[in-house]
Every structure is written in C-alpha cells, then in structure tokens.
Design an enzyme around this catalytic site. Structure first.
Site, PDB file in Angstrom:
ATOM      1  N   ASP A 184      15.366  20.589   1.717  1.00  0.00           N
ATOM      2  CA  ASP A 184      14.516  19.524   2.231  1.00  0.00           C
ATOM      3  C   ASP A 184      15.226  18.956   3.457  1.00  0.00           C
ATOM      4  O   ASP A 184      16.382  19.306   3.744  1.00  0.00           O
ATOM      5  CB  ASP A 184      14.315  18.453   1.150  1.00  0.00           C
ATOM      6  CG  ASP A 184      13.044  17.635   1.371  1.00  0.00           C
ATOM      7  OD1 ASP A 184      12.494  17.691   2.490  1.00  0.00           O
ATOM      8  OD2 ASP A 184      12.615  16.939   0.429  1.00  0.00           O
ATOM      9  N   HIS A 200      14.418   9.819   0.411  1.00  0.00           N
ATOM     10  CA  HIS A 200      14.452   9.440   1.818  1.00  0.00           C
ATOM     11  C   HIS A 200      15.418   8.274   2.028  1.00  0.00           C
ATOM     12  O   HIS A 200      16.008   8.115   3.092  1.00  0.00           O
ATOM     13  CB  HIS A 200      13.056   9.018   2.303  1.00  0.00           C
ATOM     14  CG  HIS A 200      12.082  10.143   2.367  1.00  0.00           C
ATOM     15  ND1 HIS A 200      11.359  10.553   1.274  1.00  0.00           N
ATOM     16  CD2 HIS A 200      11.699  10.953   3.400  1.00  0.00           C
ATOM     17  CE1 HIS A 200      10.571  11.555   1.618  1.00  0.00           C
ATOM     18  NE2 HIS A 200      10.761  11.813   2.901  1.00  0.00           N
TER      19      HIS A 200
END
Length: 439
Positions: free
Chosen positions: A368, A295
C-alpha cells in the site's frame, strides 16, 4: 513225474518269478526317487526360489501358523528435494532482467505519482520535462490522482504520451493505474467532466447477493478506464467488514460474509479483466476487522493465522484462484502472526511465507502507499523501501520521497544489505505482468 507234480512245480516257478519282478520294480522306484531328491537338493542349494505369482481373486495371505518371513533389508534413500514449480513466463521475464542495468531494475520496482517523478504538483501533461526525468528514473508504474485528471481528452493524451516515453526508454509498457473502486473512491466517475456513471458503493452491490452485479460493475469501470488508456485499477476491495467501527473500509467492502465477498471479488476481477484492466486486490491479508486508520498511524489485528484462514484470507484465496495479477499488502500489524508489531507491508512472514509461500501466489506483490502514517512514523523512505523489498514486495507504491527511496535501494544492494537476487526476482515479476499486457 506225474502230471500233478509237474503242474505244482510250474505254479511255484511262476510265483518265484512274480516275486522277483516285484522286487526289481520296487528297487527301480526307490532308485528313481532318490535321484529326483538328489537333484532337487542340488538345485535348492544353488538357486534362489522365485515367489509364485499371486492369482487374481484368491486369498494369497500366509497361513497364520506359518513362520513369518523377514523382508529383505533394503538400503535407505534420502528423499529427493522438491522441484520448484516451473513458471515459463517468469523465466522469460528474467531473461529481460539480465539485460537491464541495476538502476533500471530498481526503478521498475516503483509505482509513483507523476508529481513524484517530475517534482511538479498537479502534473497534467507528459512533455519533454517528463521524458528527461523518466529517462533517468524509468519507473515501473505511474498512478494518477484526481489532481492530475482534468477531462477525457487531457487524460487520454497524457497517458498515451507517458506510455510512449516508457516504451521508448525500456521497451516495456508502463503500468498506468488509478483508484477507481466505485462509490466514494472514484477518481474518474467522481469528476463530472468525464461524464461516466458511478457504479456506487460495493456494500450496496454486495447486499444484492448477486455476484453478477459485481461483474457488471467491473465491466462498467473497465470500459471507461480502458478508453482513457489505463491498464491497472487499484480495486477491488477484498476486506471482509467484521468490525462496525471500521469507517476506513466501511462501504468500500462487499460485506461481512467471507464467502460472499470472495464471490464478489472474483466477479469484479472478471469484469475488469474482460476489458483489459488488471485489478489490484486489496488490502492483504484483510483489514476489515480493524478499527484504526493506517493513513494516520499503526493499526493492529489480533488474529492468528488459523483465524485469518477462516475469514480474512477467504476472498484473497478466491482472487488467487481467479488469476489475480496484483495483490496490495496493507500496513496493519499482526502480532499473533509475525510475533511483533511489524506492518504487513514490511513483513517477510506475511508477504513471503504466507502470501507467496502458503497461498502459492504467483503475481506481483505490491505495498500500500508508503507515504501513510503507519509507515512514516517508524521508517524513513530509504528504510521503508529496502525493508519492504527484502520482505518480499515486488513493487513499492508511493514512497514519501521517491528519489531517496530509489537511492536507498541501490545503496542497500551495493552494501549487501539487500541481495541483488531479490531485486532481480521482484523485477521479473513486474516484467512478467507487463509481458502479459502485451499479449
């Protein structure tokens, strides 16, 4: 001539007759033998001998002192090319693809939030504004976040209307997803307004060693997701937790034993599937051995393909055997597999060669979320979407800028940077899944 003289003469004549008969007989035998020999010689010169049929149970090998027989020279043949395995469901989906415009095909490759579609933060209805925008951008999937989900009635109504809009526009159901792993990642069970029980962390379920507990967790989650109108859950987590410093995966993993995690993942998928929910298995090829957070930035796993087969890939292979329909690919880099720092979600070596090729995976390959730091640090939205699709992704999850990514893919096809065949193949995999949902 007296009697004795006559008797001696008869005996002598008899002996001469016998000798003559014997000579004639011998001559006849010799003549017959010569005739047979001549005939056989002629036959030998004009015919090819036929090998005797070997008798069962007997040793038919040649005598070791006999001369070896040279085999006849046969013309060499080039091996026939391997025939691709037939996939009637994919063929049927491709028929639908051929009836769609390029814009429609490209839109089907995106799985985005309702906020990204409408441009409105916290979108919680699907009204005329949503319909007008969806008509222009008929995306393949919508993922709802906590900010979009207020209570059961609001969620049911929004999802029902959103799917109606999609079916009216495309003739296909919408993939409607949510992150509902259980434990700390639970958009529904984490909201008290929904009044459903949180099944807890997967680590606790894995610690029981009983795969039936994972199955029951899947059934529980699948039951309330189906009731609300969802058909996709971004779970289960198939990462094998082999690095204690990995806090991103942590309790989301079933554990550190690859075989156990595999059984848990298969059982969880089965529980979800029983209730009509498609599980998206994540995060291929397995990031439980990493320490960073994709992230925020780049994450690296220094393992070879062989080492991945021994641990990380075990649960994914199990999921594929169990019929997994979506596999989500992580953003971690695997330099000992790809030869560079390319994220897995951007790598043909990972998605096309390893997942689609070596593991023979037939379902949807999804990235993702592309708005994560591991991607945005090195790619803009257009580059990320085009690179991922070219490398083998069928669906793009949550690009940083959806409309820029969508336009970038269209332009890449127009310029020849991205082949239309690759877009068609990706769209066919998405539509194949949607057709399965209608069965």
């Amino acid at each position: 001539m007296d009697r004795e003289a006559r008797r001696a003469k008869r005996q002598q004549e008899t002996r001469f007759a016998a000798i003559g008969f014997a000579i004639v007989l011998v001559l006849a035998v010799v003549l017959a033998a010569g005739t047979v020999f001549g005939v056989r010689t002629m036959l030998h010169q004009n015919d090819v001998p036929v090998a005797a049929e070997p008798e069962p149970g007997l040793d038919n090998t040649l005598d070791t002192q006999s001369e070896p027989i040279e085999p006849a020279q046969q013309p060499t043949e080039e091996p026939l090319p391997a025939v691709p395995e037939s996939d009637p469901e994919l063929d049927a989906a491709m028929q639908k693809v051929t009836q769609m415009t390029l814009e429609e095909r490209v839109a089907q490759l995106f799985f985005i939030t309702p906020d990204a579609l409408t441009g409105i933060k916290g979108t919680n209805i699907a009204g005329q504004t949503t319909k007008g925008i969806y008509d222009q951008y008929p995306v393949g999937g919508i993922i709802y976040m906590s900010i979009n989900l207020q209570n059961p009635d609001q969620t049911r109504g929004m999802i029902k209307k959103m799917n109606e809009i999609a079916v009216e526009r495309t003739g296909l159901p919408l993939l409607i997803g949510v992150d509902e792993e259980g434990g700390s990642v639970a958009r529904i069970a984490g909201n008290g307004e929904f009044r459903v029980q949180n099944v807890g962390d997967m680590s606790a379920i894995g610690a029981t060693g009983d795969a039936n507990n994972a199955y029951q967790a899947g059934v529980s989650i699948g039951t309330y997701l189906k009731d609300l109108g969802f058909n996709v859950n971004f779970a289960p987590v198939a990462d094998v937790l082999t690095n204690d410093a990995n806090t991103v995966i942590g309790n989301r993993s079933f554990g550190s034993d690859a075989a156990l995690v595999s059984e848990m993942v298969k059982s969880a998928l089965g529980g979800l599937g029983e209730k009509g929910i498609v599980g998206a298995v994540k995060h291929f090829p397995g990031q439980g051995g990493t320490a960073g957070d994709s992230h925020e930035g780049a994450v690296v796993l220094e393992k070879s393909v062989q080492e991945l087969h021994e641990v990380e890939l075990v649960p994914f292979k199990g999921a594929i055997e169990a019929g997994a329909k979506i596999i989500m690919v992580s953003h971690m880099s695997l330099p000992n597999v790809t030869g560079d720092q390319t994220p897995a979600s951007m790598s043909g070596a990972i998605m096309t060669d390893l997942l689609r090729g070596e593991l023979n995976y037939k379902g949807v390959i999804m990235t993702d979320a592309l708005n994560m730091g591991a991607i945005t640090a090195g790619y803009n939205s257009q580059q990320a979407a085009v690179t991922a699709i070219a490398a083998g992704a069928d669906m793009i999850l949550m690009p940083e800028d959806f409309k820029a990514a969508y336009q970038g893919v269209l332009e890449a096809v127009g310029s020849g940077m991205l082949s239309e065949e690759r877009v068609n193949d990706a769209a066919a995999h998405v539509i194949k899944l949607k057709n399965q949902l209608q069965q």
